[in-house]
Motif scaffolding. Structure first.
Motif, short mmCIF file in Angstrom:
data_model
loop_
_atom_site.label_atom_id
_atom_site.label_comp_id
_atom_site.label_asym_id
_atom_site.label_seq_id
_atom_site.Cartn_x
_atom_site.Cartn_y
_atom_site.Cartn_z
N VAL A 284 9.16 -2.57 -12.89
CA VAL A 284 8.98 -3.99 -12.60
C VAL A 284 7.88 -4.55 -13.49
O VAL A 284 7.06 -3.82 -14.03
CB VAL A 284 8.63 -4.24 -11.11
CG1 VAL A 284 9.76 -3.74 -10.22
CG2 VAL A 284 7.33 -3.54 -10.74
N ASN B 182 2.96 1.49 -5.22
CA ASN B 182 4.30 2.07 -5.11
C ASN B 182 5.33 1.43 -6.04
O ASN B 182 6.54 1.61 -5.84
CB ASN B 182 4.81 2.01 -3.67
CG ASN B 182 3.96 2.84 -2.72
OD1 ASN B 182 3.58 3.95 -3.04
ND2 ASN B 182 3.65 2.28 -1.56
N LYS B 183 4.88 0.72 -7.06
CA LYS B 183 5.79 0.14 -8.03
C LYS B 183 5.49 0.73 -9.42
O LYS B 183 4.34 0.91 -9.79
CB LYS B 183 5.64 -1.38 -8.07
CG LYS B 183 6.09 -2.06 -6.77
CD LYS B 183 5.94 -3.57 -6.86
CE LYS B 183 6.43 -4.22 -5.56
NZ LYS B 183 6.27 -5.70 -5.62
N TYR C 49 5.28 0.51 -13.33
CA TYR C 49 5.09 -0.52 -14.36
C TYR C 49 5.28 0.00 -15.77
O TYR C 49 5.43 -0.79 -16.71
CB TYR C 49 3.70 -1.14 -14.22
CG TYR C 49 3.55 -1.96 -12.96
CD1 TYR C 49 4.14 -3.22 -12.85
CD2 TYR C 49 2.85 -1.47 -11.86
CE1 TYR C 49 4.03 -3.97 -11.69
CE2 TYR C 49 2.73 -2.21 -10.69
CZ TYR C 49 3.32 -3.47 -10.62
OH TYR C 49 3.20 -4.20 -9.46
#
Length: 385
Positions: free
Chosen positions: A240, A316-317, A319
């Motif tokens: 993301v 928790n994303k 990059y």
């Protein structure tokens, strides 16, 4: 590997190629350089990219590389393609391009740079201008506009002024000497090139975030052989885009601490950002301390082939991420550059180690097969096709 660094005194020096400032040179011809430039196989590269994209996300034309990915390429950090032509020898810089083989120009290398000022990671301006008859570029440091003295302003970029080796900075920027000559006024902009031996004079430094060159056919085949394993790992990764500048800075800083010299492919491993003292210090400087406790570097995807991933995670994303063969020696510095490209492009980057030159890697960067490497990548020992 040692990378040239800029001392503070050079920050006050601007490269202005004008008739009264540049030295007159007798000759800038360098047949060896032109003879050894990599001849990029665009057709083979396009086929490789189409196959990879189709395997990963089901579309040969898509430039994302994760199913359902929402990440988009950065609008603030862009690639700049540097090309070379002869008669007379000169270079040209093209904004937002990853290849510039066209109309007599051959791609020398690609660098990426911030296009907006960032007080922590990109505080100093550089302008790029152009002139005709013959077509060529100029770069002037500490200036936002290159108009004047026969030059037309084209674009402005920014860099930190702190480079590899300045550990307190935590923001990897590389530098390259820029040489100049007259009749006509022009520049040579090429990493590690010894311009003074070929009639160029008055070297200056310019900085940027990452650099690579186009891969040779041999290097392209190395990546192609590993592609099925990369596909198995990367189709599971969802990247993301950073929601704000603070997150972007913290991810950039996390990249600099990512252990990547040897990746264990036997079990998933997580490294906590809070355990790296410098990362914690940089986060305080960059206004993202609130993200430290949720920051981690994860080796979490493991394919049957032994390939795995390095993923940069906050809250928790993911990059930024790279896929790589596990349990082999890796040039960590170049792995970090590949992670920077993942953050910039919003894509997980497949990385293959060159089995002939351990100090370079071959990677797929947003549709371009690229080679990140050391000094031998950019001088006369560049491998021919």
């Amino acid at each position: 590997m040692k990378i040239p660094t800029i001392i503070s005194a050079l920050l006050a020096t601007s490269l202005a190629i004008t008739a009264h400032a540049a030295p007159t040179t007798s000759s800038t011809d360098d047949p060896t350089l032109f003879a050894n430039l990599v001849k990029y196989d665009h057709k083979a590269a396009d086929a490789l990219v189409a196959h990879y994209n189709n395997a990963v996300d089901g579309s040969s034309s898509s430039r994302t590389n994760a199913i359902g990915a929402k990440a988009a390429a950065s609008k603030d950090i862009l690639p700049y393609c540097v090309a070379i032509a002869s008669n007379p020898t000169r270079t040209r810089v093209y904004k937002n391009k990853q290849t510039c083989d066209s109309k007599g120009w051959t791609t020398l290398f690609v660098f990426t740079a911030h296009t907006k000022k960032d007080k922590h990671h990109a505080a100093y301006p550089v302008c790029i201008g152009s002139a005709k008859n013959p077509d060529r570029s100029v770069i002037q440091t500490l200036k936002t506009n290159c108009d004047g003295n026969g030059w037309k302003h084209e674009s402005t970029l920014y860099y930190t002024g702190h480079f590899v080796g300045d550990d307190h900075v935590g923001s990897t920027h590389e530098s390259t000497f820029i040489f100049q000559a007259t009749k006509p006024n022009r520049m040579m902009f090429y990493p590690y090139y010894e311009g003074e031996k070929h009639g160029w004079g008055a070297p200056r430094n310019m900085g940027y975030r990452t650099r690579w060159r186009l891969a040779s056919s041999r290097e392209m085949k190395l990546l192609k052989a590993d592609l099925p394993s990369h596909e198995a790992v990367n189709k599971k990764i969802k990247i993301v885009s950073p929601p704000d500048a603070a997150t972007h800075r913290c991810v950039q800083n996390l990249i600099q601490k990512a252990p990547a010299a040897l990746v264990d492919n036997k079990k998933p491993t997580t490294f906590q950002g809070k355990d790296y003292n410098l990362y914690v210090e940089w986060a305080a400087r960059d206004g993202c301390s609130h993200l430290v406790s949720s920051s981690s570097i994860q080796h979490s995807r493991i394919a049957k082939s032994g390939f795995t991933s390095i993923e940069l995670v906050i809250k928790n994303k993911v990059y930024a991420a790279v896929s790589v063969r596990g349990n082999v020696a890796l040039p960590e510095y170049f792995m970090h550059l590949a992670m920077q490209e993942s953050l910039r492009t919003g894509q997980s980057i497949p990385v293959t180690v060159d089995n002939k030159d351990k100090d370079q890697i071959v990677a797929l960067v947003a549709g371009t097969v690229a080679t990140f490497g050391g000094k031998n990548t950019y001088n006369r020992t560049i491998p021919k096709k």
